[in-house]
Design a protein around this motif. Structure first.
Motif, short mmCIF file in Angstrom:
data_model
loop_
_atom_site.label_atom_id
_atom_site.label_comp_id
_atom_site.label_asym_id
_atom_site.label_seq_id
_atom_site.Cartn_x
_atom_site.Cartn_y
_atom_site.Cartn_z
N LEU A 106 -11.30 14.70 -14.60
CA LEU A 106 -10.38 14.76 -13.48
C LEU A 106 -10.72 13.63 -12.50
CD1 LEU A 106 -8.16 16.56 -12.18
CD2 LEU A 106 -10.02 17.79 -11.02
N ASP A 107 -9.68 13.02 -11.95
CA ASP A 107 -9.87 11.96 -10.97
C ASP A 107 -9.44 12.43 -9.58
OD1 ASP A 107 -8.78 9.50 -13.37
OD2 ASP A 107 -10.82 10.06 -12.80
N TYR A 108 -10.23 12.06 -8.60
CA TYR A 108 -9.90 12.30 -7.20
C TYR A 108 -9.62 10.96 -6.55
CZ TYR A 108 -12.05 16.84 -8.14
OH TYR A 108 -12.36 18.05 -8.68
N TRP A 109 -8.69 10.96 -5.57
CA TRP A 109 -8.27 9.70 -4.96
C TRP A 109 -8.31 9.79 -3.44
CZ3 TRP A 109 -7.33 5.47 -7.91
CH2 TRP A 109 -7.13 5.68 -9.27
N GLY A 110 -8.65 8.66 -2.82
CA GLY A 110 -8.47 8.53 -1.39
C GLY A 110 -7.04 8.14 -1.07
N THR A 111 -6.71 8.04 0.20
CA THR A 111 -5.35 7.72 0.61
C THR A 111 -5.08 6.22 0.64
OG1 THR A 111 -6.02 7.81 2.92
CG2 THR A 111 -5.10 9.83 1.95
N GLY A 112 -6.13 5.42 0.52
CA GLY A 112 -5.95 3.98 0.47
C GLY A 112 -6.19 3.29 1.80
N THR A 113 -6.62 2.04 1.71
CA THR A 113 -6.81 1.21 2.90
C THR A 113 -6.23 -0.18 2.61
OG1 THR A 113 -8.42 0.42 4.53
CG2 THR A 113 -9.16 0.48 2.25
N GLN A 114 -5.48 -0.69 3.56
CA GLN A 114 -4.78 -1.96 3.36
C GLN A 114 -5.73 -3.14 3.59
OE1 GLN A 114 -1.36 -2.66 2.53
NE2 GLN A 114 -2.17 -4.74 2.34
N VAL A 115 -5.72 -4.07 2.66
CA VAL A 115 -6.43 -5.34 2.82
C VAL A 115 -5.39 -6.45 2.73
CG1 VAL A 115 -8.08 -6.94 1.78
CG2 VAL A 115 -8.60 -4.50 1.88
N THR A 116 -5.31 -7.25 3.76
CA THR A 116 -4.37 -8.37 3.79
C THR A 116 -5.14 -9.66 4.00
OG1 THR A 116 -2.64 -6.95 4.73
CG2 THR A 116 -2.34 -9.34 4.91
N VAL A 117 -4.94 -10.59 3.08
CA VAL A 117 -5.60 -11.90 3.15
C VAL A 117 -4.52 -12.94 3.43
CG1 VAL A 117 -7.11 -13.55 2.02
CG2 VAL A 117 -7.28 -11.10 1.47
N SER A 118 -4.55 -13.47 4.64
CA SER A 118 -3.49 -14.40 5.05
C SER A 118 -3.99 -15.27 6.19
CB SER A 118 -2.25 -13.62 5.48
OG SER A 118 -1.26 -14.50 5.98
N SER A 119 -3.48 -16.49 6.21
CA SER A 119 -3.81 -17.39 7.32
C SER A 119 -2.75 -17.29 8.41
CB SER A 119 -3.93 -18.83 6.82
OG SER A 119 -2.76 -19.22 6.14
#
Length: 119
Positions: A106-119
């Motif tokens: 069984l897999d458990y998951w977090g809700t996610g976190t956004q990573v944005t790489v931009s200049s």
């Protein structure tokens, strides 16, 4: 049940660094592996890195992040980290922490976190 809470995402310039954290709580006795997936805009979810939380600490990485990302764990804190260096725009994605129970398959998951790489 296992609960996962991610932190550490944000906006960073190309070449920069971020460290993601995933704190786990609950019934951890059956968890064998923890790690990170990501899903970029218009892309499928892909495995970034994972690690066994047993003594051997075996790790694996996606080819696209080898040499730039490092996964580590602190078993005393039930926390997994993802150190991301030399970030590229193509690393932009929502990063999801997961925990795999080998006992229950069984897999458990977090809700996610956004990573944005931009200049």
């Amino acid at each position: 049940q296992v609960q996962l809470v991610e932190s550490g995402g944000g906006l960073v310039q190309p070449g920069g660094s971020l460290r993601l954290s995933c704190a786990a709580s609950g019934s951890m006795y059956s968890i064998y592996t923890m790690g990170w997936f990501r899903q970029g805009p218009g892309k499928e979810r892909e495995l970034v890195a994972d690690t066994s939380i047993t003594r051997d600490g075996v790790t694996q990485y996606a080819d696209s992040v080898k040499g730039r990302f490092t996964i580590s764990r602190d078993n005393a804190k039930n926390t997994v980290y993802l150190q991301m260096n030399s970030l590229k725009p193509e690393d932009t994605a929502v990063y999801y922490c997961f925990a795999h129970s080998s006992l229950y398959n069984l897999d458990y998951w977090g809700t996610g976190t956004q990573v944005t790489v931009s200049s």
